[in-house]
Structure formats: C-alpha cells, structure tokens
Motif scaffolding. Structure first.
Motif, short mmCIF file in Angstrom:
data_model
loop_
_atom_site.label_atom_id
_atom_site.label_comp_id
_atom_site.label_asym_id
_atom_site.label_seq_id
_atom_site.Cartn_x
_atom_site.Cartn_y
_atom_site.Cartn_z
N PHE A 281 -2.91 22.19 12.18
CA PHE A 281 -3.89 22.30 11.11
C PHE A 281 -4.30 20.90 10.63
CE2 PHE A 281 -1.68 26.48 9.82
CZ PHE A 281 -2.42 27.19 10.75
N PRO A 282 -5.54 20.75 10.19
CA PRO A 282 -5.97 19.45 9.68
C PRO A 282 -5.28 19.13 8.35
CG PRO A 282 -7.70 21.06 9.35
CD PRO A 282 -6.61 21.74 10.15
N THR A 283 -5.21 17.86 8.05
CA THR A 283 -4.63 17.42 6.79
C THR A 283 -5.38 16.19 6.31
OG1 THR A 283 -2.56 16.92 5.65
CG2 THR A 283 -2.87 15.90 7.80
N THR A 284 -5.12 15.81 5.10
CA THR A 284 -5.75 14.63 4.52
C THR A 284 -4.67 13.73 3.95
OG1 THR A 284 -7.72 15.88 3.92
CG2 THR A 284 -7.36 13.82 2.76
N LEU A 285 -4.82 12.44 4.18
CA LEU A 285 -3.93 11.46 3.59
C LEU A 285 -4.76 10.44 2.82
CD1 LEU A 285 -1.49 10.80 6.56
CD2 LEU A 285 -1.07 12.20 4.54
N VAL A 286 -4.16 9.86 1.82
CA VAL A 286 -4.81 8.85 1.00
C VAL A 286 -3.93 7.62 1.00
CG1 VAL A 286 -5.58 8.27 -1.33
CG2 VAL A 286 -5.89 10.59 -0.46
N ALA B 86 0.87 -1.17 0.00
CA ALA B 86 0.00 0.00 0.00
C ALA B 86 0.91 1.23 0.00
CB ALA B 86 -0.91 0.01 1.22
N PHE B 87 0.38 2.33 -0.48
CA PHE B 87 1.16 3.57 -0.54
C PHE B 87 0.35 4.70 0.08
CE2 PHE B 87 3.11 0.86 -3.57
CZ PHE B 87 4.45 1.15 -3.46
N LEU B 88 1.01 5.45 0.96
CA LEU B 88 0.40 6.56 1.67
C LEU B 88 0.84 7.86 1.00
CD1 LEU B 88 -1.27 7.09 4.26
CD2 LEU B 88 0.91 7.34 5.45
N SER B 89 -0.11 8.73 0.74
CA SER B 89 0.20 9.97 0.03
C SER B 89 -0.58 11.13 0.64
CB SER B 89 -0.18 9.79 -1.44
OG SER B 89 0.20 10.92 -2.18
N GLY B 90 -0.09 12.33 0.39
CA GLY B 90 -0.67 13.56 0.93
C GLY B 90 -1.74 14.14 0.05
N PRO B 91 -2.06 15.40 0.17
CA PRO B 91 -1.14 16.43 0.64
C PRO B 91 -1.10 16.53 2.17
CG PRO B 91 -3.18 17.46 0.00
CD PRO B 91 -3.32 15.99 -0.27
N SER B 92 0.08 16.50 2.68
CA SER B 92 0.30 16.79 4.10
C SER B 92 1.62 17.54 4.19
CB SER B 92 0.34 15.50 4.93
OG SER B 92 1.39 14.69 4.50
N PHE B 93 1.63 18.59 4.94
CA PHE B 93 2.81 19.43 5.04
C PHE B 93 3.22 19.51 6.51
CE2 PHE B 93 0.37 20.75 1.36
CZ PHE B 93 1.30 20.58 0.36
N ALA B 94 4.47 19.17 6.80
CA ALA B 94 4.94 19.06 8.18
C ALA B 94 4.68 20.33 8.97
CB ALA B 94 6.43 18.71 8.19
N GLU B 95 4.94 21.48 8.37
CA GLU B 95 4.76 22.74 9.11
C GLU B 95 3.31 22.91 9.54
OE1 GLU B 95 5.18 27.55 8.48
OE2 GLU B 95 6.33 26.21 7.18
N GLU B 96 2.37 22.65 8.64
CA GLU B 96 0.95 22.79 8.98
C GLU B 96 0.52 21.77 10.03
OE1 GLU B 96 2.18 23.02 5.94
OE2 GLU B 96 1.38 24.85 5.06
N ILE B 97 1.03 20.54 9.92
CA ILE B 97 0.69 19.52 10.90
C ILE B 97 1.21 19.92 12.27
CG2 ILE B 97 1.12 17.13 11.60
CD1 ILE B 97 1.15 16.43 8.60
N MET B 98 2.43 20.44 12.32
CA MET B 98 3.01 20.87 13.60
C MET B 98 2.22 22.02 14.21
SD MET B 98 7.07 20.45 12.73
CE MET B 98 7.55 21.60 13.97
N ARG B 99 1.58 22.83 13.40
CA ARG B 99 0.76 23.94 13.91
C ARG B 99 -0.64 23.47 14.31
NH1 ARG B 99 1.69 28.87 9.69
NH2 ARG B 99 3.85 29.35 10.23
#
Length: 116
Positions: free
Chosen positions: A102-107, A87-100
C-alpha cells in the motif's frame, strides 16, 4: 548511513556498525533509527567519528526522558555541537501496510530547508 557517490547520485551502500568509522566520511547522510531513549547515548558514544557536516536524519521523535529534552536538543547536547545538520523523518507509515504494497507518505523536517 547511506553513501551517495558519482554523477548519477546513486546510493552505493548501507553500512553496519562494524564499518561505521570507515563509512562516516565528510558529507555523509546518517539515517538513524533507534528508539528515543537510546539515541542520545548512541550519539555521545560515537561523536568523535561523526563528521561535523554529516546530515543526521532521525526516525525517532519525542522526549528524551533523562533530560526532558526534545530529541533535536538531546542529540546536539550528546554531540557537544550546536551546528550539526539534523532532519527528522515522520509518518504516517505503517509496516503492515507497506509490506502489503500500500502507498504511504513520509515527511521530513529540519531547521534548514536545504537539509529537509
């Protein structure tokens, strides 16, 4: 790798390279997070201890330049297997936003909807 045990399906631990052989038991899920160009050599080096039923979930994507292969094909070739669950995990996810916070989505994608 993460090991899920018990009726509550709770994650019990994350293993390091030092504990790799001990932790790679049948049915394990391997979360693999190395750059593309290091991924196939890593799997080739460790193929003898990776269970055939282990689900390998990779965070890398793209081409393995040495063979011009997609990562899924390069991993299967490195393992010398055609039926390893991937399986492969992909973003968009951005480390800076996650550290702040902010929500993110992964697929996650796989040839098998069960493994995704």
């Amino acid at each position: 790798s993460l090991r899920v045990e018990g009726a509550d399906n709770q994650i019990r631990g994350i293993c390091t390279l030092e504990d790799l052989e001990k932790e790679l038991t049948p049915g394990v899920v391997i979360i693999h997070a190395l750059p593309c160009q290091l991924t196939p050599p890593w799997f080739a080096e460790h193929k003898d201890i990776i269970p055939r039923d282990a689900l390998i979930c990779c965070t890398c994507k793209g081409l393995y330049l040495e063979t011009n292969q997609l990562m899924s094909h390069a991993i299967l070739d490195a393992l010398d297997r055609v039926d390893q669950p991937l399986a492969f995990l992909s973003g968009p996810s951005f480390a800076e936003e996650i550290m702040r916070g902010f929500p993110t989505t992964l697929v996650v994608t796989s040839d098998s909807s069960f493994h995704a």
